[in-house]
Design a protein around this motif. Structure first.
Motif, short mmCIF file in Angstrom:
data_model
loop_
_atom_site.label_atom_id
_atom_site.label_comp_id
_atom_site.label_asym_id
_atom_site.label_seq_id
_atom_site.Cartn_x
_atom_site.Cartn_y
_atom_site.Cartn_z
N GLN A 126 -6.33 -3.24 21.28
CA GLN A 126 -6.10 -3.37 22.53
C GLN A 126 -5.36 -2.97 22.91
N CYS A 177 -9.46 -12.75 25.41
CA CYS A 177 -9.72 -11.40 24.32
C CYS A 177 -11.17 -11.17 24.68
N CYS A 178 -12.04 -12.07 24.45
CA CYS A 178 -13.66 -12.11 25.61
C CYS A 178 -14.31 -12.10 26.97
N LEU A 193 -9.07 -16.06 21.59
CA LEU A 193 -10.82 -15.69 22.71
C LEU A 193 -10.95 -15.73 23.10
N TRP A 194 -10.81 -16.28 23.96
CA TRP A 194 -11.39 -16.58 25.53
C TRP A 194 -10.24 -15.07 26.40
N ILE A 208 -12.99 -7.50 26.64
CA ILE A 208 -13.89 -6.06 26.42
C ILE A 208 -14.10 -6.10 27.40
#
Length: 192
Positions: free
Chosen positions: A135, A177-178, A174-175, A182
């Motif tokens: 990141q 992060c995506c 994950l939520w 990203i």
């Protein structure tokens, strides 16, 4: 929950109207939290911090003769069992935080870094820290400020909670992060 609030705040910084709405909701949430007696006791640490007992139990696992610094116990289930044994020890049960072990098996290390180290040693900890390194690279290379917020918030939160030891924590991780970190790549090539 705190992570969600902080990330939403940073997202809303772009819109002035959204900032006022967000600050209003945050004020209401703060007032509700500060009027709760239990929350106030935890915030001002009237009786100390129970995490110190929990972290001491994790240190006891590291201090064992057969602990492998490279791979840890290589079992999160074994770590949980050893923590439960420590929480139900005479020392903990006779102290001010007797409620940590008394018929309660939900307390983990309350520190994601300690958990990865105790469970999977330096290898596991390095892999976990690799997420933040990726990141950071995204922040530097793509000038993606959300990567920086992601690092800041999740690394700080990992000091006090085991986010990735619970299903909800994994989903939130994950939520964010995506959704926010990203940078989407162009899938359609522009014709020249």
């Amino acid at each position: 929950m705190g992570i969600s609030i902080l990330l939403c705040f940073f997202i809303f910084l772009k819109e002035r109207k959204s900032i006022y709405l967000f600050l209003g909701v945050l004020t209401i949430i703060t007032l509700v939290i500060l009027t709760n007696e239990y929350t106030l006791q935890r915030l001002v640490l009237e009786k100390g911090e129970p995490r110190t007992v929990i972290w001491k139990c994790a240190k006891n696992i590291v201090d064992e003769k057969d602990f492998n610094y490279l791979t840890g116990t290589f079992s999160s289930e074994e770590v949980d069992k050893k923590l439960i044994d420590c929480y139900n020890s005479r020392e903990v049960l006779s102290g001010p935080y007797w409620w940590i072990g008394k018929n309660n098996y939900n307390y983990n290390t309350h520190n994601q870094y300690i958990w990865f180290f105790v469970s999977y040693g330096f290898i596991g900890l390095a892999l976990f820290l690799g997420i933040f390194a990726i990141q950071f690279w995204n922040f530097v290379k793509n000038k993606n400020v959300y990567s920086f917020f992601f690092i800041l918030i999740f690394s700080f939160q990992s000091l006090f909670e085991n986010l990735l030891s619970r299903q909800l924590g994994i989903y939130l991780f994950l939520w964010f992060c995506c959704l926010f970190v990203i940078k989407p790549e162009n899938t359609i090539n522009d014709e020249k």
